[in-house]
Design a protein around this motif. Structure first.
Motif, short mmCIF file in Angstrom:
data_model
loop_
_atom_site.label_atom_id
_atom_site.label_comp_id
_atom_site.label_asym_id
_atom_site.label_seq_id
_atom_site.Cartn_x
_atom_site.Cartn_y
_atom_site.Cartn_z
N GLN A 208 78.12 55.78 -16.86
CA GLN A 208 78.94 56.96 -16.63
C GLN A 208 79.78 57.23 -17.88
N PRO A 209 80.27 58.44 -18.04
CA PRO A 209 81.13 58.73 -19.20
C PRO A 209 82.32 57.78 -19.25
N GLY A 210 82.64 57.33 -20.47
CA GLY A 210 83.77 56.44 -20.67
C GLY A 210 83.41 54.98 -20.83
N ILE A 211 82.26 54.56 -20.29
CA ILE A 211 81.86 53.16 -20.44
C ILE A 211 81.38 52.96 -21.88
N THR A 212 81.57 51.76 -22.41
CA THR A 212 81.24 51.53 -23.82
C THR A 212 79.86 50.87 -23.98
N GLU A 213 79.35 50.96 -25.20
CA GLU A 213 78.09 50.30 -25.53
C GLU A 213 78.17 48.81 -25.24
N ARG A 214 79.24 48.19 -25.67
CA ARG A 214 79.40 46.75 -25.50
C ARG A 214 79.42 46.38 -24.02
N GLU A 215 80.13 47.14 -23.21
CA GLU A 215 80.19 46.85 -21.77
C GLU A 215 78.81 46.96 -21.13
N LEU A 216 78.05 47.95 -21.53
CA LEU A 216 76.70 48.11 -20.97
C LEU A 216 75.77 46.99 -21.42
N LEU B 289 52.60 45.53 -19.90
CA LEU B 289 53.47 44.60 -19.17
C LEU B 289 54.73 45.30 -18.71
N THR B 290 55.27 46.16 -19.55
CA THR B 290 56.48 46.91 -19.23
C THR B 290 56.09 48.14 -18.40
N GLN B 291 56.78 48.34 -17.28
CA GLN B 291 56.40 49.38 -16.35
C GLN B 291 57.48 50.45 -16.13
N PHE B 292 58.64 50.29 -16.75
CA PHE B 292 59.70 51.27 -16.54
C PHE B 292 59.22 52.63 -17.05
N PRO B 293 59.51 53.72 -16.32
CA PRO B 293 59.01 55.05 -16.72
C PRO B 293 59.31 55.38 -18.17
N ARG B 294 58.33 56.01 -18.82
CA ARG B 294 58.48 56.36 -20.23
C ARG B 294 58.96 57.79 -20.43
N GLU B 295 58.91 58.60 -19.40
CA GLU B 295 59.35 59.98 -19.52
C GLU B 295 60.87 60.04 -19.71
N LEU B 296 61.36 61.12 -20.31
CA LEU B 296 62.79 61.28 -20.55
C LEU B 296 63.55 61.34 -19.23
N ILE B 297 64.57 60.51 -19.13
CA ILE B 297 65.44 60.49 -17.95
C ILE B 297 66.82 60.97 -18.37
N GLU B 298 67.32 61.98 -17.66
CA GLU B 298 68.67 62.49 -17.87
C GLU B 298 69.57 61.85 -16.81
N LEU B 299 70.59 61.15 -17.26
CA LEU B 299 71.43 60.36 -16.36
C LEU B 299 72.60 61.19 -15.81
N PHE C 141 67.69 57.40 -23.35
CA PHE C 141 68.13 58.29 -22.28
C PHE C 141 69.10 59.33 -22.84
N VAL C 142 69.41 60.33 -22.02
CA VAL C 142 70.47 61.27 -22.33
C VAL C 142 71.46 61.26 -21.18
N LEU C 143 72.72 61.12 -21.48
CA LEU C 143 73.76 61.15 -20.46
C LEU C 143 74.07 62.61 -20.15
N GLY C 144 73.69 63.03 -18.96
CA GLY C 144 73.82 64.44 -18.61
C GLY C 144 72.55 65.18 -18.96
N GLU C 145 72.66 66.47 -19.17
CA GLU C 145 71.49 67.31 -19.43
C GLU C 145 71.14 67.28 -20.91
N LEU D 183 80.73 56.31 -24.09
CA LEU D 183 79.72 57.34 -23.85
C LEU D 183 80.36 58.64 -23.37
N GLN D 184 79.74 59.74 -23.79
CA GLN D 184 80.16 61.08 -23.37
C GLN D 184 78.94 61.85 -22.89
N ASN D 185 79.16 62.86 -22.09
CA ASN D 185 78.07 63.72 -21.65
C ASN D 185 77.38 64.33 -22.87
N GLY D 186 76.07 64.34 -22.83
CA GLY D 186 75.27 64.86 -23.92
C GLY D 186 74.81 63.81 -24.91
#
Length: 357
Positions: free
Chosen positions: A159-167, A347-357, A232-236, A207-210
């Protein structure tokens, strides 16, 4: 033929009396020993694993095909112990791992074993490790499954405001909860313009939207690594983000579509490069396309210009094209794949298409 037998067979073929092994993963691969502070000596008729009191009992339990020797570290140097074994077996020609030897050990060899002809060897064991057996593939599949699940859990917390390090900390925590022995490497978690750093270090960027969010990470099971990147992209996502993501996706797909039992690493690279070169972002593409993965995160082969090696069945490699634009951001998509009789398996199965969070 066992792994050890393949090495002894090569010794006989190349008329070398013994092979001295320093690399920890190569020792594990041949002997099963997973501890530290070990050196292996393989002869045509038998093999030794040299360690000390800290790992002696563990080595005896794990190394049924090796004679385990406990060195007295106070009264006997490693060079002296090896010399005694060389003399015992009348070794005249000794192969050693040229890519895994320190200068100090090299000096010891030259000073203490003048009667022995020391011959550098390159990739003897790595050549065996290049093709994975079913047990290795199963371990890597479990590691990839853990990474897939951990990433899915992480996405619910972004979500917006969380940091790279925290994630990054949270992602590694989730992998540990799911059974990963350790992270494959220090997680790369980079947002916004920092995602243009191919191997940047997570920081306090919030993180910020966009924002773009590039995540490169992996899990480890039974000593075997997974390695996956998603962006990924946070938001649209805006038009440029979508365009660049689709370009990278198409480049990865072009390389995957080119896999067959006669394709070389350079041919795979050229297929991905062709897509990237046709885009307006060609100058920002990353160098190379991928690498082998297994007991080491980065293994032979390294897929790119000049890689003439044919990618064989059950050789696990990453396919990871990327575009990195300084001051704007970057996109990379990476998967662990290997050839089977029925085509390409991921081996990796997580979707490869762009996901907007």
């Amino acid at each position: 033929m066992t792994r050890l037998n393949q090495i002894t067979h090569r010794l006989k073929a190349e008329q070398i009396d013994a092979l001295l092994i320093f690399d920890a993963n190569n020792i594990t691969y041949l002997s099963g020993f997973t501890g530290h502070a070990a050196t292996a000596l393989v002869l045509a008729g038998q093999a030794y694993l040299l360690t000390d009191y800290r790992y002696f009992e563990q080595a005896k339990d794990q190394c049924s095909s090796f004679n385990v020797v406990c060195r007295d570290r106070v009264n006997q140097s490693l060079a002296a112990l090896i010399q005694a074994l060389l003399e015992k077996h009348a070794v005249n020609k000794l192969g050693f791992e040229a890519n895994h030897i320190s200068h100090g050990v090299w000096v010891d060899m030259m000073q203490n074993w003048p009667q022995v002809s020391c011959l550098p060897t390159v990739r003897w064991i790595e050549d065996l490790r290049y093709i994975k057996d079913q047990g290795e593939l199963q371990s890597m599949q479990l590691a990839a499954n853990i990474a897939d699940q951990a990433l899915g859990e992480l996405l619910t917390r972004i979500q917006p405001g969380i940091t790279e390090r925290e994630l990054a900390i949270e992602l590694e925590h989730q992998m540990a909860l799911l059974g990963s022995e350790q992270p494959s490497f220090s997680t790369i978690m980079l947002a916004a313009e920092r995602s243009a750093l191919p191997h940047g270090v997570p920081g306090d960027k919030a993180l910020q939207n966009g924002d773009l969010l590039l995540i490169d990470f992996g899990a480890v099971i039974n000593g075997y690594h997974s390695d996956m990147t998603r962006t990924f992209v946070l938001g649209e996502a805006d038009a440029k983000q979508k365009e660049i993501y689709q370009t990278v996706y198409n480049a990865q797909q072009a390389a995957m579509d080119a896999f067959n039992h006669e394709v070389s690493g350079e041919m795979l690279y050229q297929q991905a490069q062709k897509v990237l070169n046709q885009s307006q972002y060609a100058q920002y593409q990353g160098e190379g396309l991928g690498h082998g993965v297994g007991m080491d995160l980065h293994e032979f082969p390294f897929i790119g210009q000049g890689c003439e090696l044919t990618i064989k069945k059950h050789c696990v490699v990453t396919i990871e094209p990327g575009i990195y634009i300084p001051g704007w951001g970057g996109v990379r998509i990476e998967d662990d794949v290997y050839l089977t009789d029925n085509g390409l398996q991921s081996l990796t199965q997580f979707p490869r298409e762009l996901i907007e969070l």
